[in-house]
Write an enzyme that holds these catalytic residues in place. Structure first.
Site, PDB file in Angstrom:
ATOM      1  N   LYS A 112     -28.629 -38.102  -5.762  1.00 23.85           N
ATOM      2  CA  LYS A 112     -27.496 -37.318  -5.244  1.00 23.85           C
ATOM      3  C   LYS A 112     -27.139 -37.749  -3.823  1.00 23.85           C
ATOM      4  O   LYS A 112     -25.965 -37.837  -3.480  1.00 23.85           O
ATOM      5  CB  LYS A 112     -27.823 -35.826  -5.264  1.00 23.85           C
ATOM      6  N   LYS A 197     -27.469 -39.526 -17.923  1.00 19.46           N
ATOM      7  CA  LYS A 197     -27.570 -38.174 -18.476  1.00 19.46           C
ATOM      8  C   LYS A 197     -26.188 -37.545 -18.649  1.00 19.46           C
ATOM      9  O   LYS A 197     -25.298 -37.811 -17.849  1.00 19.46           O
ATOM     10  CB  LYS A 197     -28.391 -37.363 -17.466  1.00 19.46           C
ATOM     11  N   LYS A 200     -22.944 -32.075 -15.740  1.00 16.84           N
ATOM     12  CA  LYS A 200     -21.767 -31.235 -15.462  1.00 16.84           C
ATOM     13  C   LYS A 200     -20.792 -31.896 -14.496  1.00 16.84           C
ATOM     14  O   LYS A 200     -19.606 -31.631 -14.535  1.00 16.84           O
ATOM     15  CB  LYS A 200     -22.210 -29.965 -14.714  1.00 16.84           C
TER      16      LYS A 200
END
Ligand code: TYM
Length: 332
Positions: A112, A197, A200
Site C-alpha cells: 500500500k 487479489k 475492493k
C-alpha cells in the site's frame, strides 16, 4: 465458549473475495458455533486518502451488506469500530510493545505504501501502525479465532506476537488468537489479472465481482475472465492461474472440490458458464435481502447502536486490565 472476532474495512464496495474468503463463513458457521463479534473497521479506512462522505456511506453500506449476507444480531454482535473507544485506547498500549521494524515488514504495508508513493502521495503514519490497531481489535475481545482470507494471516501472526510479548512482560492479559482460513476461496483472484487479489480498491473493477453487481454484469465479468494459453481445464495454481481461479470460485460457490471440478468441464466456455451461474445464485438472496434492508435504514442504525453497547461491555474490562498491567493508574 470459543470467541470469534473479525472485521472488514469500508474502503470500497464489498467483493466476491470478501464474501467467499470471510463473510460467508461468519454468517453460515461462526455466529452459530461461537460467541462472535463482527466489526466494520471504519478507523482503518482513514489510513489512506479518503473522502469523508464516502467513508460514512460505505460504513453504512458495509454493515447493511453484512446483515444481508445473514449476520444475525440476535446471535452475534455487529458494530462500528469507531463507536467503541477501547480499540484506540488499546492500540496505543500495543504501540508501546510493537517495534517499527515489525511494522515495516508487513506485506500489506509495503504494497500500500508503494502505491501511495507511486501516485506522488505521502504515506500516513496510521498506515504504518495499521496492524497494531488490528491487533487491538482482536485482543480487546480476547478472541480465540479470527476468520479471515489468506491476505490477513500475516497480521494475525503479528497479533499473536504482540499478545505473547505483552503477556510475558506485564502479566497474562490477552488470549493468543489464531487465524482460521477457509479451505477453498481463501484467496480469490482478480478475473482480469489472476496474479493479483480481487480487491475492493481496484481501479477499473472489470475483474472484480461486487456483491451488488446485477446478475448480467456478474455473468459478463465471469465470461470475460482472462484464461490461460492451452485449452484443457487443469487445476494448476502456478501454470494456469486464470482457470484455477475460476475452479476455486466455482468450488467455493457450489461446495465442490476445485480439482475434481476440472474433470467435469472440458472447455473454458463450459467452466465459465457454470461459474457465472453459480456466482449469480450465491449472490441472489444477498441482493434481495439488501434491497429490503435499504427500505428500512432505521433497522441498521439500531443494530449498530446495540452492537456497540454490547461490544463495549466485552472490551472494557480487558482494556482496563491492560492499562493497569502496563503501569497506568485507574481513574479515581
Ligand atoms: P478487508 O476489508 O480487506 O477484507 C475483509 C475480509 O475479506 C477477506 N478478503 C478476501 N478473501 C479471499 N479472497 C479475496 N480476494 C479477499 N479480499 C478480502 C480478507 O482476508 C478479510 O478477512 N485488515 C482487515 C480488516 C480488519 C480485521 C481486523 C480483520 C481490521 N481489523 C481484525 C480481522 C480482525 C482488512 O483489511 O480486511
Amino acid at each position: 465458549m470459543t470467541r470469534v472476532f473479525s472485521g472488514v474495512q469500508p474502503t470500497g464496495h464489498l467483493t466476491l473475495g470478501n464474501y467467499l474468503g470471510a463473510m460467508r463463513r461468519w454468517a453460515e458457521v461462526d455466529q452459530y458455533r461461537a460467541d462472535s463479534l463482527f466489526c466494520v473497521v471504519d478507523l482503518h479506512a482513514l489510513t489512506v486518502d479518503h473522502d469523508p462522505a464516502r467513508v460514512s456511506r460505505l460504513s453504512r453500506q458495509t454493515a447493511t451488506l453484512l446483515l444481508a449476507a445473514g449476520i444475525d444480531p440476535a446471535v452475534c454482535t455487529l458494530f462500528l469500530q469507531s463507536h467503541v473507544d477501547e480499540h484506540t485506547r488499546l492500540s496505543y498500549l500495543l504501540e508501546c510493545v510493537a517495534t517499527d521494524g515489525e511494522m515495516r515488514r508487513m506485506i500489506q504495508y509495503k504494497e500500500k505504501a508503494a502505491r501511495v508513493r507511486d501516485r506522488g502521495g505521502s504515506v500516513r503514519l496510521s498506515l504504518l501502525t495499521y496492524p497494531v490497531l488490528m491487533a487491538a481489535d482482536i485482543l480487546a475481545y480476547r478472541a480465540d479465532e479470527v476468520p479471515v482470507g489468506e491476505d490477513q494471516t500475516q497480521h494475525v501472526q503479528l497479533t499473536r506476537d504482540l499478545a505473547e510479548r505483552f503477556n510475558q512482560r506485564y502479566g497474562h492479559t490477552f488470549v493468543v488468537p489464531r487465524a482460521t482460513v477457509p479451505p477453498v476461496g481463501a484467496r480469490v483472484m482478480n478475473l482480469q489479472n489472476p496474479g493479483s487479489k480481487m480487491g475492493k480498491s481496484d481501479r477499473t473493477g472489470a475483474g472484480v465481482v461486487y456483491l451488488l453487481d446485477e446478475p448480467d454484469v456478474v455473468r459478463r465479468k465471469v465470461m470475460r475472465a482472462v484464461t490461460d494459453s492451452g485449452r484443457d481445464v487443469v487445476y494448476d495454481t502456478a501454470g494456469r492461474p486464470g482457470v484455477t481461479n475460476l475452479l476455486e470460485i466455482l468450488a467455493a460457490c457450489t461446495g465442490g472440490n476445485p480439482e475434481s471440478l476440472a474433470d467435469v468441464h472440458d472447455t473454458y466456455g463450459s467452466l465459465k458458464e457454470a461459474t457465472a451461474e453459480a456466482v449469480v445464485e450465491v449472490l441472489r438472496p444477498l441482493r434481495e435481502r439488501h434491497r429490503e434492508l435499504c427500505a428500512d435504514p432505521g433497522q441498521v442504525e439500531e443494530v449498530l447502536r446495540d452492537g456497540a453497547e454490547k461490544a463495549r461491555a466485552v472490551a472494557r474490562p480487558t482494556v482496563d486490565a491492560a492499562c493497569r498491567a502496563i503501569g497506568l493508574l485507574p481513574a479515581a
